[in-house]
Design a protein around this motif. Structure first.
Motif, mmCIF file in Angstrom:
data_model
loop_
_atom_site.group_PDB
_atom_site.id
_atom_site.type_symbol
_atom_site.label_atom_id
_atom_site.label_comp_id
_atom_site.label_asym_id
_atom_site.label_seq_id
_atom_site.Cartn_x
_atom_site.Cartn_y
_atom_site.Cartn_z
ATOM 1 N N THR A 1 1.079 -1.150 0.246
ATOM 2 C CA THR A 1 -0.161 -0.095 -0.086
ATOM 3 C C THR A 1 0.836 1.320 -0.183
ATOM 4 O O THR A 1 0.267 2.691 -0.255
ATOM 5 C CB THR A 1 -1.028 -0.146 0.997
ATOM 6 N N ASP A 2 2.573 1.217 0.168
ATOM 7 C CA ASP A 2 2.802 2.126 -0.106
ATOM 8 C C ASP A 2 3.121 2.422 -1.366
ATOM 9 O O ASP A 2 3.086 2.605 -2.230
ATOM 10 C CB ASP A 2 4.819 1.935 0.886
ATOM 11 N N THR A 3 3.159 4.051 -1.480
ATOM 12 C CA THR A 3 3.160 5.144 -2.570
ATOM 13 C C THR A 3 4.694 5.325 -2.828
ATOM 14 O O THR A 3 4.712 5.520 -3.571
ATOM 15 C CB THR A 3 2.109 6.424 -2.286
ATOM 16 N N PHE B 1 8.364 4.440 -4.613
ATOM 17 C CA PHE B 1 8.898 3.554 -5.240
ATOM 18 C C PHE B 1 9.485 2.768 -4.275
ATOM 19 O O PHE B 1 11.212 2.991 -4.590
ATOM 20 C CB PHE B 1 9.740 4.693 -6.743
ATOM 21 N N ALA C 1 9.487 8.665 -11.977
ATOM 22 C CA ALA C 1 8.100 7.536 -11.163
ATOM 23 C C ALA C 1 7.041 8.040 -10.670
ATOM 24 O O ALA C 1 7.314 9.062 -10.552
ATOM 25 C CB ALA C 1 9.243 5.885 -10.313
ATOM 26 N N THR C 2 5.679 7.507 -11.975
ATOM 27 C CA THR C 2 4.570 8.212 -11.000
ATOM 28 C C THR C 2 3.625 6.920 -10.753
ATOM 29 O O THR C 2 3.604 5.909 -11.302
ATOM 30 C CB THR C 2 3.745 8.586 -12.187
ATOM 31 N N TYR C 3 3.597 7.533 -9.029
ATOM 32 C CA TYR C 3 2.082 6.191 -8.480
ATOM 33 C C TYR C 3 1.142 5.928 -9.638
ATOM 34 O O TYR C 3 0.251 7.271 -9.749
ATOM 35 C CB TYR C 3 2.228 7.101 -6.943
ATOM 36 N N ARG D 1 -1.353 2.870 -8.675
ATOM 37 C CA ARG D 1 -2.086 2.488 -7.550
ATOM 38 C C ARG D 1 -1.133 1.938 -6.293
ATOM 39 O O ARG D 1 -0.130 1.280 -6.617
ATOM 40 C CB ARG D 1 -3.380 1.716 -8.106
ATOM 41 N N PRO D 2 -1.143 0.830 -5.415
ATOM 42 C CA PRO D 2 -0.390 0.288 -5.492
ATOM 43 C C PRO D 2 0.268 -0.802 -5.595
ATOM 44 O O PRO D 2 -0.573 -1.875 -6.758
ATOM 45 C CB PRO D 2 -1.886 -0.443 -3.980
ATOM 46 N N PHE E 1 2.909 0.973 -10.860
ATOM 47 C CA PHE E 1 4.348 2.664 -11.162
ATOM 48 C C PHE E 1 4.387 2.698 -12.609
ATOM 49 O O PHE E 1 4.777 2.288 -12.917
ATOM 50 C CB PHE E 1 5.377 3.070 -10.645
ATOM 51 N N ASP F 1 4.470 -3.287 -12.383
ATOM 52 C CA ASP F 1 3.103 -4.496 -11.261
ATOM 53 C C ASP F 1 4.483 -5.130 -10.749
ATOM 54 O O ASP F 1 4.968 -5.511 -11.005
ATOM 55 C CB ASP F 1 2.742 -4.697 -12.135
#
Length: 107
Positions: free
Chosen positions: A2-4, A6, A54-56, A58-59, A62, A79
Motif C-alpha cells: 500500500t506504500d506510495t 517507489f 516514477a509516477t504512482y 495504485r498500490p 508505477f 507491476d
C-alpha cells in the motif's frame, strides 16, 4: 503493498520481454537508472544512465518514464505485485514498440 514510495529505488531488475531482455538498476538517489542488455558481460561498462520519473498509479504499480539522448522515449508500467512490466517505446524514426514481459528483482 500500500506504500506510495517507489519500490525499485536502490534495486536491480530483469525486464524479460523474451527478446529483448534488459537489466535495469535504479540508483539510490531515486532519480537515475542504468540499463543494458541482460547478456552484457560487464554491466557497468555497457550501461546507459537515464534520468527517470516514477509516477504512482495504485498500490504496487508505477509508471516510469524517461527520454534518452538519441530521442528514444520510454514508458514502463511496472507491476511489482504481479512481477510484470509493460513498455511503450518510441524510436528516433518514430517507430512505436509495445512490449510486455516479466519483471524480476535480482538483488
Amino acid at each position: 503493498m500500500t506504500d506510495t514510495a517507489f519500490p525499485a529505488t536502490g534495486h536491480v531488475f530483469k525486464a524479460d520481454y523474451g527478446d529483448p531482455v534488459f537489466r535495469v538498476a535504479f540508483d539510490a538517489d531515486g532519480k537515475t537508472l542504468r540499463w543494458a542488455p541482460f547478456a552484457a558481460e560487464d554491466f557497468e561498462a555497457a550501461a546507459t544512465t537515464e534520468t527517470y520519473k516514477a509516477t504512482y498509479i495504485r498500490p504496487g504499480v508505477f509508471m516510469v518514464t524517461w527520454q534518452e539522448a538519441d530521442g528514444v522515449t520510454v514508458a514502463h508500467v511496472e507491476d511489482f505485485e504481479n512481477d510484470t512490466v509493460h513498455a511503450a517505446i518510441t524510436l528516433p524514426d518514430h517507430k512505436f514498440l509495445t512490449l510486455t514481459g516479466s519483471w524480476t528483482r535480482l538483488d
